[in-house]
Design a protein around this motif. Structure first.
Motif, PDB file in Angstrom:
ATOM      1  N   ASP A 268       0.732  -1.306   0.075  1.00  0.00           N
ATOM      2  CA  ASP A 268       0.012  -0.122  -0.038  1.00  0.00           C
ATOM      3  C   ASP A 268       0.763   1.211  -0.025  1.00  0.00           C
ATOM      4  OD1 ASP A 268      -1.757   1.794   0.390  1.00  0.00           O
ATOM      5  OD2 ASP A 268      -2.531   1.432   2.536  1.00  0.00           O
ATOM      6  N   PRO A 269       0.846   2.187  -1.107  1.00  0.00           N
ATOM      7  CA  PRO A 269       1.864   3.273  -1.064  1.00  0.00           C
ATOM      8  C   PRO A 269       1.443   4.193  -0.169  1.00  0.00           C
ATOM      9  CG  PRO A 269       0.678   2.846  -3.339  1.00  0.00           C
ATOM     10  CD  PRO A 269       0.366   1.747  -2.283  1.00  0.00           C
ATOM     11  N   ALA A 270       0.176   4.268   0.464  1.00  0.00           N
ATOM     12  CA  ALA A 270      -0.072   5.167   1.399  1.00  0.00           C
ATOM     13  C   ALA A 270       0.836   4.868   2.838  1.00  0.00           C
ATOM     14  CB  ALA A 270      -1.662   5.051   1.740  1.00  0.00           C
ATOM     15  N   ARG A 271       1.297   3.401   2.893  1.00  0.00           N
ATOM     16  CA  ARG A 271       2.001   3.307   4.077  1.00  0.00           C
ATOM     17  C   ARG A 271       3.623   3.476   3.636  1.00  0.00           C
ATOM     18  NH1 ARG A 271      -0.465  -1.240   7.504  1.00  0.00           N
ATOM     19  NH2 ARG A 271       0.435   0.301   9.206  1.00  0.00           N
ATOM     20  N   LYS A 272       4.535   3.088   4.708  1.00  0.00           N
ATOM     21  CA  LYS A 272       5.872   3.377   4.560  1.00  0.00           C
ATOM     22  C   LYS A 272       6.212   2.116   4.338  1.00  0.00           C
ATOM     23  CE  LYS A 272       8.485   5.449   7.424  1.00  0.00           C
ATOM     24  NZ  LYS A 272       9.015   5.847   8.786  1.00  0.00           N
ATOM     25  N   PHE A 273       7.184   2.121   3.203  1.00  0.00           N
ATOM     26  CA  PHE A 273       7.717   0.909   2.635  1.00  0.00           C
ATOM     27  C   PHE A 273       8.767   0.318   3.636  1.00  0.00           C
ATOM     28  CE2 PHE A 273      11.644  -1.001   0.629  1.00  0.00           C
ATOM     29  CZ  PHE A 273      11.018  -2.204   0.204  1.00  0.00           C
ATOM     30  N   SER A 274       9.429   1.161   4.477  1.00  0.00           N
ATOM     31  CA  SER A 274      10.324   0.328   5.528  1.00  0.00           C
ATOM     32  C   SER A 274       9.595  -0.288   6.536  1.00  0.00           C
ATOM     33  CB  SER A 274      11.133   1.738   6.074  1.00  0.00           C
ATOM     34  OG  SER A 274      10.334   2.485   6.715  1.00  0.00           O
ATOM     35  N   THR A 275       8.416   0.197   6.977  1.00  0.00           N
ATOM     36  CA  THR A 275       7.674  -0.661   7.664  1.00  0.00           C
ATOM     37  C   THR A 275       7.152  -1.923   7.353  1.00  0.00           C
ATOM     38  OG1 THR A 275       6.835   1.502   9.099  1.00  0.00           O
ATOM     39  CG2 THR A 275       5.648  -0.250   9.307  1.00  0.00           C
ATOM     40  N   TRP A 276       6.739  -1.793   6.046  1.00  0.00           N
ATOM     41  CA  TRP A 276       6.430  -3.070   5.602  1.00  0.00           C
ATOM     42  C   TRP A 276       7.465  -4.143   5.347  1.00  0.00           C
ATOM     43  CZ3 TRP A 276       6.730  -4.660  -0.065  1.00  0.00           C
ATOM     44  CH2 TRP A 276       5.871  -5.810  -0.490  1.00  0.00           C
ATOM     45  N   LEU A 277       8.887  -3.634   5.178  1.00  0.00           N
ATOM     46  CA  LEU A 277       9.877  -4.535   4.729  1.00  0.00           C
ATOM     47  C   LEU A 277      10.408  -5.134   6.137  1.00  0.00           C
ATOM     48  CD1 LEU A 277      12.255  -5.545   3.184  1.00  0.00           C
ATOM     49  CD2 LEU A 277      13.237  -3.498   3.400  1.00  0.00           C
ATOM     50  N   TRP A 278      10.538  -4.118   7.181  1.00  0.00           N
ATOM     51  CA  TRP A 278      10.798  -4.769   8.586  1.00  0.00           C
ATOM     52  C   TRP A 278       9.683  -5.783   9.094  1.00  0.00           C
ATOM     53  CZ3 TRP A 278      15.391  -3.780  10.453  1.00  0.00           C
ATOM     54  CH2 TRP A 278      16.084  -2.647   9.966  1.00  0.00           C
ATOM     55  N   ARG A 279       8.502  -5.603   8.878  1.00  0.00           N
ATOM     56  CA  ARG A 279       7.722  -6.566   9.378  1.00  0.00           C
ATOM     57  C   ARG A 279       7.840  -7.963   8.452  1.00  0.00           C
ATOM     58  NH1 ARG A 279       2.504  -3.695   8.905  1.00  0.00           N
ATOM     59  NH2 ARG A 279       2.954  -2.919  11.059  1.00  0.00           N
ATOM     60  N   ILE A 280       8.027  -7.808   7.313  1.00  0.00           N
ATOM     61  CA  ILE A 280       8.159  -9.172   6.381  1.00  0.00           C
ATOM     62  C   ILE A 280       9.495  -9.852   7.080  1.00  0.00           C
ATOM     63  CG2 ILE A 280       8.917 -10.029   4.144  1.00  0.00           C
ATOM     64  CD1 ILE A 280       7.233  -8.084   2.930  1.00  0.00           C
ATOM     65  N   ALA A 281      10.590  -9.239   7.372  1.00  0.00           N
ATOM     66  CA  ALA A 281      11.786  -9.497   8.003  1.00  0.00           C
ATOM     67  C   ALA A 281      11.533 -10.315   9.232  1.00  0.00           C
ATOM     68  CB  ALA A 281      12.814  -8.709   7.796  1.00  0.00           C
ATOM     69  N   LEU A 282      10.876  -9.561  10.095  1.00  0.00           N
ATOM     70  CA  LEU A 282      10.637  -9.992  11.616  1.00  0.00           C
ATOM     71  C   LEU A 282       9.747 -11.106  11.609  1.00  0.00           C
ATOM     72  CD1 LEU A 282      10.123  -6.813  13.702  1.00  0.00           C
ATOM     73  CD2 LEU A 282      11.848  -8.565  13.931  1.00  0.00           C
ATOM     74  N   ASN A 283       8.790 -11.026  10.707  1.00  0.00           N
ATOM     75  CA  ASN A 283       7.864 -12.347  10.842  1.00  0.00           C
ATOM     76  C   ASN A 283       8.501 -13.622  10.205  1.00  0.00           C
ATOM     77  OD1 ASN A 283       5.642 -10.987  11.446  1.00  0.00           O
ATOM     78  ND2 ASN A 283       4.853 -10.459   9.369  1.00  0.00           N
ATOM     79  N   LEU A 284       9.482 -13.265   9.209  1.00  0.00           N
ATOM     80  CA  LEU A 284      10.176 -14.460   8.874  1.00  0.00           C
ATOM     81  C   LEU A 284      11.106 -15.227   9.918  1.00  0.00           C
ATOM     82  CD1 LEU A 284      11.335 -13.559   5.226  1.00  0.00           C
ATOM     83  CD2 LEU A 284      10.071 -15.631   5.844  1.00  0.00           C
ATOM     84  N   CYS A 285      11.680 -14.197  10.883  1.00  0.00           N
ATOM     85  CA  CYS A 285      12.530 -14.707  11.840  1.00  0.00           C
ATOM     86  C   CYS A 285      11.664 -15.183  12.899  1.00  0.00           C
ATOM     87  CB  CYS A 285      13.231 -13.277  12.775  1.00  0.00           C
ATOM     88  SG  CYS A 285      14.548 -12.556  11.487  1.00  0.00           S
ATOM     89  N   ARG A 286      10.454 -14.821  13.046  1.00  0.00           N
ATOM     90  CA  ARG A 286       9.619 -15.522  14.041  1.00  0.00           C
ATOM     91  C   ARG A 286       9.152 -16.642  13.786  1.00  0.00           C
ATOM     92  NH1 ARG A 286       6.429  -9.830  15.202  1.00  0.00           N
ATOM     93  NH2 ARG A 286       7.585  -9.110  16.913  1.00  0.00           N
ATOM     94  N   GLU A 287       8.870 -17.023  12.449  1.00  0.00           N
ATOM     95  CA  GLU A 287       8.537 -18.149  11.664  1.00  0.00           C
ATOM     96  C   GLU A 287       9.731 -19.180  11.964  1.00  0.00           C
ATOM     97  OE1 GLU A 287       7.469 -17.860   7.581  1.00  0.00           O
ATOM     98  OE2 GLU A 287       5.925 -16.233   8.096  1.00  0.00           O
ATOM     99  N   GLU A 288      10.954 -18.739  11.778  1.00  0.00           N
ATOM    100  CA  GLU A 288      12.129 -19.343  11.785  1.00  0.00           C
ATOM    101  C   GLU A 288      12.372 -20.239  13.194  1.00  0.00           C
ATOM    102  OE1 GLU A 288      15.797 -21.103  10.893  1.00  0.00           O
ATOM    103  OE2 GLU A 288      14.168 -20.545   9.569  1.00  0.00           O
TER     104      GLU A 288
END
Length: 195
Positions: free
Chosen positions: A57-77
């Motif tokens: 969603d371009p109305a949101r910050k890209f960095s927040t979206w990116l950090w969230r993806i990385a953190l979710n992957l770490c949590r899944e791991e």
């Protein structure tokens, strides 16, 4: 991100990777405690960014979206492995050590710094994940409390409370672990009631 989202532009995506690869790699390594697994999760993060680019969603910050993806992957791991992550530090306390080493210091001072850095690594890795992630994002990645709150989808007051609690726990651990006469490496704060 607009070009990547709309057309999958290779050059624009390459620029995003160049800009964000190092901080995402540091986060993944710190959260997993494994350099090789951190590298794999970094690659997986960018693969997911590209695969899901149309959902951004371009109305949101890209960095927040990116950090969230990385953190979710770490949590899944962590869930998949059923183990506790360790938190190696590449900067922060170790930067102080490197700076001291660059100056004229004695071998004893160098050894003491290395021992203290190891104690801090152990104390941070012993923190529960909800506190460890806040410490990593705030102290080592430089995110503001407001950004961490947005990223973790919790109130800013909760971020501040978790940071204060993490510092309190670290201070208590380090006071026990550090030899008499050593100054604690991290400050402590008294947390307010969690919101």
């Amino acid at each position: 991100m607009r070009e990547v989202k709309m057309r999958g532009a290779h050059e624009a995506f390459t620029q995003l990777v160049r800009r964000w690869e190092t901080p995402i790699r540091r986060l993944c390594i710190r959260m997993t405690g494994d350099e090789h697994r951190g590298e794999d999760l970094t690659q997986e993060t960018f693969a997911r960014v590209f695969a899901n680019r149309r959902q951004f969603d371009p109305a949101r910050k890209f960095s927040t979206w990116l950090w969230r993806i990385a953190l979710n992957l770490c949590r899944e791991e962590a869930r998949r492995n059923g183990c506790r992550s360790e938190l190696p530090l590449e900067d922060g306390v170790e930067d102080v050590h490197r700076a001291r080493c660059a100056m004229a210091v004695t071998p004893e001072m160098r050894l003491l710094d290395e021992e203290r850095a190891e104690l801090v690594r152990g104390a941070i890795s012993a923190l529960p994940e909800i506190y460890r992630v806040v410490v990593v994002l705030r102290e080592y990645e430089g995110l503001k409390c407001r950004e961490i709150a947005e990223l973790l989808e919790i109130p800013e007051g909760t971020v501040k409370w978790r940071m204060a609690e993490a510092l309190t726990q670290l201070g208590q651990s380090l006071r026990i672990l550090l030899p008499d006469g050593d100054e604690p490496l991290l400050g402590t704060a008294t947390p307010a009631k969690e919101r």
